[in-house]
Design an enzyme around this catalytic site. Structure first.
Site, PDB file in Angstrom:
ATOM      1  N   SER A  19      33.130  34.265  39.775  1.00  0.00           N
ATOM      2  CA  SER A  19      33.902  35.467  39.359  1.00  0.00           C
ATOM      3  C   SER A  19      35.271  34.908  39.214  1.00  0.00           C
ATOM      4  O   SER A  19      35.958  34.038  39.572  1.00  0.00           O
ATOM      5  CB  SER A  19      34.027  36.412  40.427  1.00  0.00           C
ATOM      6  OG  SER A  19      35.149  37.521  40.268  1.00  0.00           O
ATOM      7  N   TYR A  76      34.602  40.481  48.626  1.00  0.00           N
ATOM      8  CA  TYR A  76      34.214  39.757  47.086  1.00  0.00           C
ATOM      9  C   TYR A  76      34.937  38.837  46.913  1.00  0.00           C
ATOM     10  O   TYR A  76      34.436  37.554  46.502  1.00  0.00           O
ATOM     11  CB  TYR A  76      34.430  40.847  46.091  1.00  0.00           C
ATOM     12  CG  TYR A  76      33.449  40.713  44.901  1.00  0.00           C
ATOM     13  CD1 TYR A  76      34.364  40.044  43.687  1.00  0.00           C
ATOM     14  CD2 TYR A  76      32.121  41.018  44.444  1.00  0.00           C
ATOM     15  CE1 TYR A  76      33.762  39.741  42.570  1.00  0.00           C
ATOM     16  CE2 TYR A  76      31.688  40.537  43.505  1.00  0.00           C
ATOM     17  CZ  TYR A  76      32.367  39.957  42.416  1.00  0.00           C
ATOM     18  OH  TYR A  76      31.879  39.851  41.063  1.00  0.00           O
TER      19      TYR A  76
HETATM   20  C1  GCO Z   1      36.307  44.821  40.664  1.00  0.00           C
HETATM   21  C2  GCO Z   1      35.504  44.196  40.053  1.00  0.00           C
HETATM   22  C3  GCO Z   1      35.674  42.821  39.702  1.00  0.00           C
HETATM   23  C4  GCO Z   1      34.917  42.113  38.680  1.00  0.00           C
HETATM   24  C5  GCO Z   1      34.352  40.632  38.974  1.00  0.00           C
HETATM   25  C6  GCO Z   1      33.634  40.257  38.003  1.00  0.00           C
HETATM   26  O1  GCO Z   1      36.257  45.666  41.758  1.00  0.00           O
HETATM   27  O2  GCO Z   1      37.679  44.294  40.557  1.00  0.00           O
HETATM   28  O3  GCO Z   1      34.011  44.499  40.527  1.00  0.00           O
HETATM   29  O4  GCO Z   1      35.446  42.199  41.106  1.00  0.00           O
HETATM   30  O5  GCO Z   1      34.041  42.936  38.169  1.00  0.00           O
HETATM   31  O6  GCO Z   1      35.339  39.898  39.535  1.00  0.00           O
HETATM   32  O7  GCO Z   1      33.577  38.644  38.190  1.00  0.00           O
END
Ligand code: GCO
Length: 251
Positions: free
Chosen positions: A142, A155
């Site tokens: 990501s 994440y």
């Molecule tokens: C968020 C999103 C991001 C992007 C992801 C794409 O909550 O900011 O989910 O995390 O979608 O990074 O790769």
């Protein structure tokens, strides 16, 4: 160029979103794609849709967070199809919460899907790829492996770790003809991001912060996966190919 004829590709989380786009793209250039999701119903419905006209798709239902089931699934793919040439560790989840309210079990759940599973699946697939003299492992990373925003620590950590795991596996597997790379999507309008797309202020922030001035499209991520899976990418090792409209390099 960029053909995958005769290759067997397992793509986790490919009944929707980026994984589904990758599945369509890889079948389109000759691969046999094994569709994965958590439920038999979704997996076989999408596998059937993908097979129309080509016959080059099948399915295997398992939850990547169940590491023993995931490992066993790799063996099943090899038993059924004779090989696993391409592994795409695409399945991923998100959890958004202010730090003070971010529950440990939510951290554990995100890390389990986004990081533990890619490691376990890569380890299982690499054994077969080494025996076959080569292969491709592609991790869905990501842009959040390079930058961050508040409320998504698990994440960001998991995708940052995916970049490190990609390098670690690349250096160990390259002598065996196996390349390991990651794709770093930016903000793409997938189901995971529906709440963000529907938030007018967040939507505008993405548009303002992205030089391409728009959200990404799943097929734009899928094209990067086809390239990294192809013979033409045989000298690309340990990279994170950012497909983010320029967000990560813009002030
Ligand atoms: C968020 C999103 C991001 C992007 C992801 C794409 O909550 O900011 O989910 O995390 O979608 O990074 O790769």
């Amino acid at each position: 160029m960029f053909r995958l004829d005769g290759k067997v590709a397992l793509i986790t989380g490919s009944t929707r979103g980026l994984g589904w786009a990758m599945a369509q793209a890889m079948v389109g250039v000759g691969a046999h794609v094994v569709v994965n999701g958590r439920t038999e119903q979704a997996v076989w419905a999408k596998a059937a849709e993908l097979s129309l006209g080509t016959g080059r798709s099948s399915g295997i239902a398992f939850d990547v967070a169940d590491l023993s089931a995931a490992t066993a699934a790799v063996e099943t793919v090899v038993e059924r199809h004779g090989a696993i040439d391409i592994l795409v560790n695409n399945a991923g989840i998100q959890h958004r919460s202010p730090l003070a309210d971010f529950e440990q079990h939510e951290w554990d759940r995100v890390m389990g899907v986004n990081l533990d599973a890619p490691f376990a699946l890569a380890r299982a697939a690499a054994v077969h790829m080494m025996g076959a003299g080569g292969g491709r492992i592609i991790n869905t990373g990501s842009v959040m492996g390079q930058i961050a925003r508040p409320t998504i620590p698990a994440y960001v950590a998991s995708k940052s770790a995916i970049a490190g795991l990609t390098r670690a596996l690349a250096v160990e597997l390259a002598p065996h003809g196996i390349t390991v790379n990651a794709i770093g999507p930016g903000y793409v309008a997938t189901e995971m991001n529906t709440p963000l797309v529907n938030d007018a202020a967040f939507n505008q922030m993405v548009i303002d912060r992205t030089p391409a001035a728009r959200w990404g499209r799943p097929h734009e991520i899928a094209a990067a996966a086809v390239f990294l899976a192809s013979d033409e990418a045989s000298y690309v090792n340990g990279q994170v190919l950012l497909v983010d409209g320029g967000m990560s390099i813009a002030l």
